[in-house]
Motif scaffolding. Sequence first.
Motif, short mmCIF file in Angstrom:
data_model
loop_
_atom_site.label_atom_id
_atom_site.label_comp_id
_atom_site.label_asym_id
_atom_site.label_seq_id
_atom_site.Cartn_x
_atom_site.Cartn_y
_atom_site.Cartn_z
N UNK A 103 0.86 -1.18 0.00
CA UNK A 103 0.00 0.00 0.00
C UNK A 103 0.89 1.23 0.00
N UNK A 104 1.48 1.55 -1.14
CA UNK A 104 2.47 2.63 -1.20
C UNK A 104 1.91 4.01 -0.88
N UNK A 105 0.59 4.20 -0.98
CA UNK A 105 0.02 5.52 -0.74
C UNK A 105 -0.68 5.62 0.61
N UNK A 106 -0.47 4.64 1.46
CA UNK A 106 -1.10 4.67 2.79
C UNK A 106 -0.46 5.74 3.66
N UNK A 107 -1.24 6.29 4.57
CA UNK A 107 -0.73 7.28 5.51
C UNK A 107 -0.29 6.59 6.79
N UNK A 108 -0.76 7.10 7.91
CA UNK A 108 -0.39 6.50 9.20
C UNK A 108 -1.02 5.11 9.37
N UNK A 109 -2.21 4.95 8.84
CA UNK A 109 -2.90 3.66 8.96
C UNK A 109 -2.53 2.79 7.78
N UNK A 136 -2.24 -1.24 6.05
CA UNK A 136 -2.80 -2.59 6.12
C UNK A 136 -1.79 -3.57 6.69
N UNK A 137 -2.29 -4.63 7.30
CA UNK A 137 -1.41 -5.64 7.85
C UNK A 137 -0.75 -5.23 9.15
N UNK A 138 -1.20 -4.15 9.75
CA UNK A 138 -0.62 -3.66 11.00
C UNK A 138 -1.69 -3.59 12.07
N UNK A 139 -1.37 -4.09 13.26
CA UNK A 139 -2.29 -4.03 14.39
C UNK A 139 -1.93 -2.83 15.26
N UNK A 140 -2.93 -2.03 15.61
CA UNK A 140 -2.73 -0.85 16.44
C UNK A 140 -3.43 -1.06 17.78
N UNK A 141 -2.80 -0.55 18.82
CA UNK A 141 -3.37 -0.68 20.17
C UNK A 141 -3.83 0.67 20.67
N UNK A 142 -4.88 0.65 21.45
CA UNK A 142 -5.39 1.90 22.02
C UNK A 142 -6.59 1.62 22.88
N UNK A 173 -8.36 9.25 6.84
CA UNK A 173 -8.96 8.03 7.38
C UNK A 173 -10.44 7.91 7.02
N UNK A 174 -11.03 8.94 6.48
CA UNK A 174 -12.47 8.91 6.18
C UNK A 174 -12.82 7.76 5.24
N UNK A 175 -13.84 7.02 5.63
CA UNK A 175 -14.31 5.92 4.81
C UNK A 175 -13.57 4.62 5.02
N UNK A 176 -12.51 4.62 5.83
CA UNK A 176 -11.75 3.39 6.08
C UNK A 176 -12.56 2.44 6.94
N UNK A 177 -12.48 1.17 6.63
CA UNK A 177 -13.11 0.14 7.46
C UNK A 177 -12.07 -0.42 8.42
N UNK A 178 -12.44 -0.54 9.68
CA UNK A 178 -11.51 -0.97 10.71
C UNK A 178 -12.13 -2.12 11.50
N UNK A 180 -7.26 -2.92 13.26
CA UNK A 180 -6.48 -2.97 12.03
C UNK A 180 -7.35 -2.62 10.83
N UNK A 181 -6.71 -2.15 9.79
CA UNK A 181 -7.41 -1.75 8.57
C UNK A 181 -7.98 -2.98 7.87
N UNK A 182 -9.17 -2.82 7.32
CA UNK A 182 -9.86 -3.92 6.67
C UNK A 182 -10.31 -3.51 5.27
N UNK A 183 -10.19 -4.45 4.32
CA UNK A 183 -10.73 -4.24 2.98
C UNK A 183 -11.93 -5.17 2.87
N UNK A 184 -13.13 -4.66 3.12
CA UNK A 184 -14.30 -5.52 3.27
C UNK A 184 -14.82 -6.10 1.95
N UNK A 185 -15.67 -7.11 2.08
CA UNK A 185 -16.26 -7.74 0.91
C UNK A 185 -17.56 -7.10 0.50
#
Length: 321
Positions: free
Chosen positions: A115-121, A123-129, A166-171, A221-226
């Motif tokens: 995902x060369x154009x991804x920002x801080x979020x 794919x394939x990365x788990x974030x904690x919070x 991040x708008x519109x991203x599925x998490x 984590x970021x999701x690409x839904x079906x």
Amino acid sequence: MASPSHRRPRGKRRGLLVPAVAVATAGLLISLVVALTGDGGSDTVRAASASASAATGSGAGARPSASSTATGRTPQAEPSTASPSAPKPSATTASARPSRGGAPTAAPRPASGGAPLAGRIKPGTAYSGVATHYDAGDGDGACLYGPSADRMTAAMNTTDYETSKACGAYVLVRASGGASVTVRITNECPAPCAPGQLDLSREAFAELAGLSAGRIQVTWSLLSPGTSGTLSIRYKTGSSSHWCGIQAIGHRNPLARLEVATGSGWQRLARTEYNHFLSPDGTGCGGALRLTDIYGQRLTVDGVAVRPDVVQPTGVQFARH
């Protein structure tokens, strides 16, 4: 015309007979050798032929063939430069030169890895919070998608929101107890929301824990839904051929860029904190649009008229990752 040094005076032509006889004699000897040596002589003849070719310059300056210069890497397809064609509802990766008029288009091309154009979020990365909850009301938020019956939404902390990237991203959000829920980012959670924090709608939070918990530890984590839906375009209130704000709605993957067609190619529009791409001088308003997600996939859409506040379906969607 040949150079004078290559011409022979007429008076000396008789002198050529001796070398001619010598050459003929040498040819006869070579023939005898070939006849006596059998197959081995064929190699000699081929070598002599190659030497003669080199001497005459027949192979000089020849460029290596494509196979001789191959590196072994699988070639990657370059973006297509064909004019947009008929739309395809499946997700695509495409690039096309703008054309005038016509239906929404999506020229397919295989998606590249990563995902060369991804920002801080990414794919394939788990974030904690932490996850908190709020009353999402009619489902609208800072992304300005408008009211929605879907309450599985969340507000992203300002740091990870990245001025609406991040708008519109599925998490996909997971609680420590194993419960999970998928939400779509439709809002921003300002300070004191910390990096990594998600402010979930009450309906989404209830899928993870009781509302009385108020605050729980999560990973997400970021999701690409079906999804089977396709994306739409909406022009902002006040848009015209002289100024316009353009918004993409319903994209499967986070949107990285939106470009408009110009007379010389494509022009990238700046994204605002309220999730619109602005053309302050009207360039491209009402013309062909090119949308790129964080994976580098491109969708080209043509013929979306400037109709403020009207959601206009395109019939195309990004591929799933």
